[in-house]
Scaffold this active site. Structure first.
Site, mmCIF file in Angstrom:
data_model
loop_
_atom_site.group_PDB
_atom_site.id
_atom_site.type_symbol
_atom_site.label_atom_id
_atom_site.label_comp_id
_atom_site.label_asym_id
_atom_site.label_seq_id
_atom_site.Cartn_x
_atom_site.Cartn_y
_atom_site.Cartn_z
ATOM 1 N N ASP A 1 -1.255 -0.785 6.225
ATOM 2 C CA ASP A 1 -1.357 -0.286 7.604
ATOM 3 C C ASP A 1 -2.750 0.160 8.000
ATOM 4 O O ASP A 1 -2.999 0.422 9.170
ATOM 5 C CB ASP A 1 -0.395 0.896 7.804
ATOM 6 C CG ASP A 1 -0.907 2.158 7.131
ATOM 7 O OD1 ASP A 1 -1.380 2.051 5.976
ATOM 8 O OD2 ASP A 1 -0.857 3.226 7.758
ATOM 9 N N ASP B 1 0.874 -1.166 0.000
ATOM 10 C CA ASP B 1 0.000 0.000 0.000
ATOM 11 C C ASP B 1 0.916 1.223 0.000
ATOM 12 O O ASP B 1 2.074 1.126 0.428
ATOM 13 C CB ASP B 1 -0.871 -0.028 1.260
ATOM 14 C CG ASP B 1 -1.630 1.263 1.471
ATOM 15 O OD1 ASP B 1 -2.282 1.722 0.526
ATOM 16 O OD2 ASP B 1 -1.533 1.819 2.583
#
Length: 807
Positions: free
Chosen positions: A703, A514
């Site tokens: 995250d 990501d």
């Protein structure tokens, strides 16, 4: 439903395998695993009921001389859960509301046991005593001692911390303290063979009668050899092999034949039959001594892993008004104020409300550099306060604190077995019966041929064959090695949820990231000011954004770093999709995008940028443009380069950002492939394509809460940045406590080293056994060498596995 248990008294990996095999055959069990290294048992029920659970517990205890203790604290046959079948209120034992049957029984934490069975006292009429308990070699021993002390009359409450070996117990101030202490001592020593230390008193230890019998047997054996006393040799055999004989007979009664005790008994009896009295006794002695050193090696290994996780504080300093009292961290509630002195470990998560200091966070993150904290900063349990005194407002109770969650993750990790471990377990199940059948063939078949070798010699060779056949070295060293890898990783700030995930990490060849919060900081910063008057441009921008709390506005205010008089900026108007308009010193001040400039006919230069641009105009004149970007985290470029050097074939980035920004980040940090303008569902679709095209295992690093679906779908989900996002941590298989990617490279190194050690052990163990089995067939290996192939090889393999802790 998943349930976890501790098998007290489990002292043999073969026994663990036997229990696991029996449980997996049961019709109500979907999957079961037993770990000889940690004494843990995990059962996945197809359909759970208390009756089925009791049946399985009886099954385990009938198979082996063990005591089954539920890890949620409900003790089999002794205590029952006190909660009703239907809850529609806040139940005290579970700390939350229930709306369905027996939800409170599903919690996997020891605190539940204490709250259901007995309430921890609080009051001025109680005195707290603290003892050190040495000699605890497993968590279930600590639980047994704790329960024994809690049953002592006069003890209001007791708590034993296995990690720190500290027993805290409360007695009434007006009670006969010395009398209660004596009863507590007796209860502890009856429960476990441990050493009790109170202040400067001498250690005391429960007598080990088995050691006395073994020692006496050795003396009788030596005297029998000296005086040629044949009956004495037989007597010494019985005394030295007492524990093996008893266990073997019990196993025969249960119908469990392929057990190391049975194999040793048959092998040594065979030696006695052919008149090799000296060899029979000596081999039994060698075996018993080997078992002793093997158990010591395993105990030391467990203690080494426990030392790595010694991150819990024993005491918290609770501040009430102006009074400060020492209490157990379990007593602290959310919003309580605690004081942390220099040199102490932080007991609970909280926020600094007074004082400044530096913290050693290495136990949580593996980061060696101290971290400075001051008013308003978050502090996690397990850190060490290095300098000043600080006061903290507690944000999580002990059971929900960072340190408790870390310890829980590491403890539960042993139930998820690596593929190598499962293969070795399955191999051992087939290997032992085959070797036993081969030994029978070796003892019987050659006698039908003219081999010029007597039946006694063939029987002796077959006995040696039996001794070699035990697969203990495999089923002990392999799980212990993975557990050591998990413990070592935790010391580096890498939480691995199972040996299977550590094995997958060693096989990764594609990593998908990501962007926001993983590769970048996830916060905006001023990266460029395009203006001939940069300082003036920034000052006017700060004034224009002084009323806004938007992240872009906050980044401009932070960069300016000075106080702004908001009263000078009047008639403020926010124009949707354009920016801010207002009056400053009687003239119009504009701050916004290019559309805002066009709307008010301000001529400006359009800058080519991958970041967000804020155009500033004052009194209808263009002043300049401020570029704001999400910056890369420290070490991101270096960490990704390191991953490439370790043989990772492809690095991929998935992001919701526009193409221009995504491509710029990818180019800057060396990403091979980038997919942009993706929604969370789009990320899953892209990952599916990557999984199909990848030659090896694929890891996803994220995250945020929107990363949870992708983390769950990947071969290995890696949550980054500590324990911030609950959803990401729950969906992941591995958690990086550092807020950057540097530890991922370390984790891959450790995983590959662990796998290398496991492969070394497998080749070494099977190689030595194969060689000695071959030698025994041709009469070149005696039973002494056979015992080495069993116990000696086990010790060497365990010691080799412990190299992982030093990696």
């Amino acid at each position: 439903m998943e349930k976890k248990y501790i098998l007290e008294g489990l002292d043999c990996p073969n026994c663990a395998m036997k229990i696991e095999r029996a449980l997996n055959k049961h019709e109500d069990v979907e999957n079961a695993s037993v770990n000889a290294a940690t004494l843990g048992c995990t059962i996945h029920y197809k359909s759970y009921t208390e009756d089925i659970e009791k049946e399985l517990i009886h099954l385990i205890e009938d198979l082996e001389e063990v005591h089954v203790v539920k890890k949620d604290g409900h003790i089999h046959h002794e205590e029952a859960c006190t909660c009703e079948h239907e809850h529609h209120h806040d139940h005290s034992c579970c700390k939350h509301e229930h709306h369905h049957e027996h939800e409170c029984c599903n919690h996997d934490h020891q605190e539940h046991r204490k709250e259901v069975m007995r309430v921890q006292p609080a009051g001025k009429d109680l005195k707290k005593l603290k003892w050190k308990i040495e000699g605890l070699d497993c968590a279930n021993c600590a639980m047994k001692v704790e329960d024994a002390v809690n049953e002592v009359e006069g003890v209001a409450y007791a708590s034993l911390n296995f990690t720190t070996k500290t027993l805290l117990f409360y007695v009434k101030k007006n009670a006969d303290e010395n009398h209660i202490k004596e009863k507590v001592r007796k209860a502890i020593l009856d429960a476990e063979e441990v050493e009790i230390i109170e202040g400067n008193e001498k250690k005391e230890k429960k007598k080990n009668y088995q050691a006395y019998i073994l020692g006496t047997g050795i003396v009788v054996f030596i005297l029998s050899l000296r005086f040629d006393w044949q009956i004495g040799i037989i007597l010494s055999y019985i005394m030295i092999g007492y524990s093996v004989i008893i266990k073997a007979l019990k196993n025969i009664r249960r119908g469990e034949i392929f057990d190391e005790n049975f194999l040793m008994l048959i092998a040594t009896i065979g030696a006695l039959v052919v008149g090799e009295y000296l060899e029979a006794v000596a081999v039994m002695l060698f075996y018993q001594l080997g078992e002793y050193f093997q158990n010591k090696a395993v105990e030391r290994s467990r203690n080494s892993i426990a030392d790595l996780m010694n991150i819990k504080a024993e005491i918290a300093h609770l501040k009430t008004g102006e009074q400060i009292s020492d209490v157990d961290p379990e007593e602290i509630k959310i919003k309580d104020i605690i004081v942390v002195q220099p040199g102490e470990r932080v007991p609970l998560d909280g926020v600094v409300c007074q004082g400044t200091t530096t913290l050693d966070t290495s136990a949580l993150t593996g980061e060696s550099l101290p971290r400075e904290v001051s008013l308003g900063d978050e502090v996690l349990a397990g850190c060490i306060n290095l300098q000043g005194v600080i006061e903290m407002r507690v944000t999580h109770e002990l059971s929900e604190s960072t340190v408790s969650r870390i310890l829980d993750m590491v403890e539960n990790a042993s139930s998820k077995k690596a593929r190598t471990e499962l293969k070795m377990t399955r191999f051992a199940r087939v290997y032992t019966p085959i070797v036993v059948i081969a030994a029978l063939v070796l003892a019987i078949v050659p006698n039908f041929f003219q081999t010029q070798i007597g039946w006694q010699e063939w029987l002796l060779r077959a006995c040696t064959f039996l001794v070699i056949s035990c697969p203990c070295a495999l089923v002990l060293s392999i799980p212990l090695g993975y557990f050591a890898g998990i413990g070592s990783a935790s010391k580096k700030g890498i939480l691995v949820k199972g040996g299977n995930y550590l094995e997958i990490l060693s096989q990764i060849d594609t990593i998908v990231f990501d962007k926001t919060g993983t590769l970048t900081n996830g916060s905006f910063e001023v990266t460029n000011i395009y203006s001939e008057k940069a300082d003036e441009c920034l000052r006017l921008a700060a004034i224009a954004e002084s009323y806004s709390t938007h992240p872009i506005a906050l980044s401009i205010q932070k960069e300016y770093g000075k106080e702004v008089d908001k009263n000078e900026f009047r008639n403020v108007e926010e124009i949707a999709g354009h920016g801010i308009k207002g009056e400053y010193q009687g003239k119009i001040l504009l701050a916004g995008n290019k559309k805002l400039m066009d709307r008010f006919h301000v001529a400006c230069k359009e800058e080519a940028s991958t970041g967000t641009l804020v155009y500033i105009a004052y009194d209808s004149k263009y002043v300049g443009t401020i570029e704001i970007s999400d910056t890369l985290k420290p070490n991101t470029i270096e960490s990704l380069r390191s991953l490439k050097e370790k043989g990772i074939k492809k690095l991929v980035m998935l992001t919701g950002d526009r193409q221009k920004t995504a491509q710029a980040i990818a180019n800057e940090c060396g990403i091979d492939e980038v997919h942009y303008e993706l929604l969370p569902t789009d990320k899953v679709e892209e990952l599916e394509k990557i999984l199909k095209s990848a030659s090896g295992k694929v890891a996803y690093v994220g995250d945020g809460i929107n990363d949870a679906p992708v983390l769950a779908r990947s071969d290995l989900g890696i949550a980054m940045g500590g324990l911030g996002s609950e959803a990401a941590v729950e969906a992941s298989d591995l958690v990086l406590m550092k807020d950057n990617l540097s530890s991922l490279s370390q984790g891959i190194d450790l995983a590959r080293f662990t796998q290398k050690i496991m492969n070394e052990n497998i080749v070494f163990i099977l190689g030595i056994k194969a060689i000695i089995l071959g030698l025994s067939i041709f009469g070149y290996a005696n039973m002494w060498l056979g015992v080495f192939a069993d116990v000696g090889v086990s010790i060497i393999a365990v010691i080799n596995a412990m190299r992982i802790l030093k990696k």
